[in-house]
Design a protein around this motif. Structure first.
Motif, PDB file in Angstrom:
ATOM      1  N   UNK A  98       0.763  -1.143   0.164  1.00 34.87           N
ATOM      2  CA  UNK A  98       0.096   0.112   0.766  1.00 34.87           C
ATOM      3  C   UNK A  98       0.806   1.143  -0.304  1.00 34.87           C
ATOM      4  N   UNK A  99       0.608   2.216  -0.988  1.00 38.45           N
ATOM      5  CA  UNK A  99       1.768   3.647  -1.176  1.00 38.45           C
ATOM      6  C   UNK A  99       0.310   4.100  -0.942  1.00 38.45           C
ATOM      7  N   UNK A 100       1.757   5.774  -0.614  1.00 33.78           N
ATOM      8  CA  UNK A 100       0.479   6.785  -0.709  1.00 33.78           C
ATOM      9  C   UNK A 100       1.198   7.727  -2.174  1.00 33.78           C
ATOM     10  N   UNK A 108      -4.560   5.224   0.235  1.00 30.51           N
ATOM     11  CA  UNK A 108      -4.230   3.885   0.138  1.00 30.51           C
ATOM     12  C   UNK A 108      -3.667   3.571  -1.223  1.00 30.51           C
ATOM     13  N   UNK A 109      -2.881   3.424  -2.645  1.00 31.82           N
ATOM     14  CA  UNK A 109      -3.247   2.903  -3.677  1.00 31.82           C
ATOM     15  C   UNK A 109      -2.188   1.416  -3.335  1.00 31.82           C
ATOM     16  N   UNK A 110      -3.256   0.016  -3.868  1.00 32.49           N
ATOM     17  CA  UNK A 110      -1.706  -1.195  -3.895  1.00 32.49           C
ATOM     18  C   UNK A 110      -1.608  -1.110  -5.068  1.00 32.49           C
ATOM     19  N   UNK A 111      -0.432  -1.993  -5.079  1.00 34.61           N
ATOM     20  CA  UNK A 111       0.562  -2.238  -5.998  1.00 34.61           C
ATOM     21  C   UNK A 111       1.064  -3.568  -5.703  1.00 34.61           C
ATOM     22  N   UNK A 112       1.307  -4.366  -6.770  1.00 35.16           N
ATOM     23  CA  UNK A 112       1.745  -6.315  -6.452  1.00 35.16           C
ATOM     24  C   UNK A 112       3.469  -5.478  -6.406  1.00 35.16           C
TER      25      UNK A 112
END
Length: 134
Positions: A98-100, A108-112
C-alpha cells in the motif's frame, strides 16, 4: 489421430470429447500450473486472494491503481469484510504493498510487490510453454 467418445450428460446433452488432450493449450497450461503450485517457493493462496491480486495487477497494467476502497467494492469476489481479510493476507504475504500518492495520506493505493510480479512472470512463462507443447 485423436480419438473421441461421446459423453451423455443428464440424458439430454451429448458432448464429443477429444481424448488427445495434449493439443489443448488450456489443459497444458492447467497441468503446468498444477506442477507449479507444488513448488515450495510458491505462496499458497486461496482462489479469492488470487482474484484480488489479479485485480490489483490488472489495475496497474491499465494505469489505474486500485485503492483499498476499490478492492472492498469488488462485490463479485465477496463481501467487503472477506475482501478486507484477503487484502490483509496479501499484504502480510508481501505480495501487495500500500502506497500513498503525494501528500494525500488518507488514500492508500495498492500495487503488486516484486514477489507478485515474479509470480505473474512465472505464470506468463507457463502460458508460453503450454502453447509450445505439441
Amino acid at each position: 489421430m485423436a480419438s473421441s467418445y461421446t459423453f451423455a450428460y443428464n440424458d439430454r446433452i451429448e458432448i464429443d470429447i477429444d481424448t488427445d488432450m495434449k493439443k489443448n493449450y488450456y489443459i497444458n497450461f492447467l497441468n503446468l500450473l498444477k506442477a507449479l503450485q507444488q513448488a515450495p517457493e510458491i505462496v499458497s493462496l486461496d482462489t479469492t486472494s488470487k482474484q484480488v491480486l489479479e485485480e490489483i495487477a490488472i489495475g496497474v497494467a491499465n494505469e489505474k491503481l486500485l485503492t483499498v476502497s476499490d478492492v472492498m467494492a469488488l462485490k463479485h469476489l465477496g463481501s467487503p469484510a472477506t475482501l478486507h481479510r484477503k487484502l490483509d493476507l496479501l499484504l502480510n504475504a508481501q505480495l501487495v504493498e500500500a502506497t500513498f500518492s503525494g501528500t494525500n495520506r488518507r488514500t492508500k493505493y495498492l500495487k503488486p510487490t516484486q514477489q507478485a510480479l515474479n509470480y505473474f512472470n512465472t505464470l506468463g512463462g507457463l502460458v508460453q510453454q503450454a502453447i509450445n507443447i505439441r
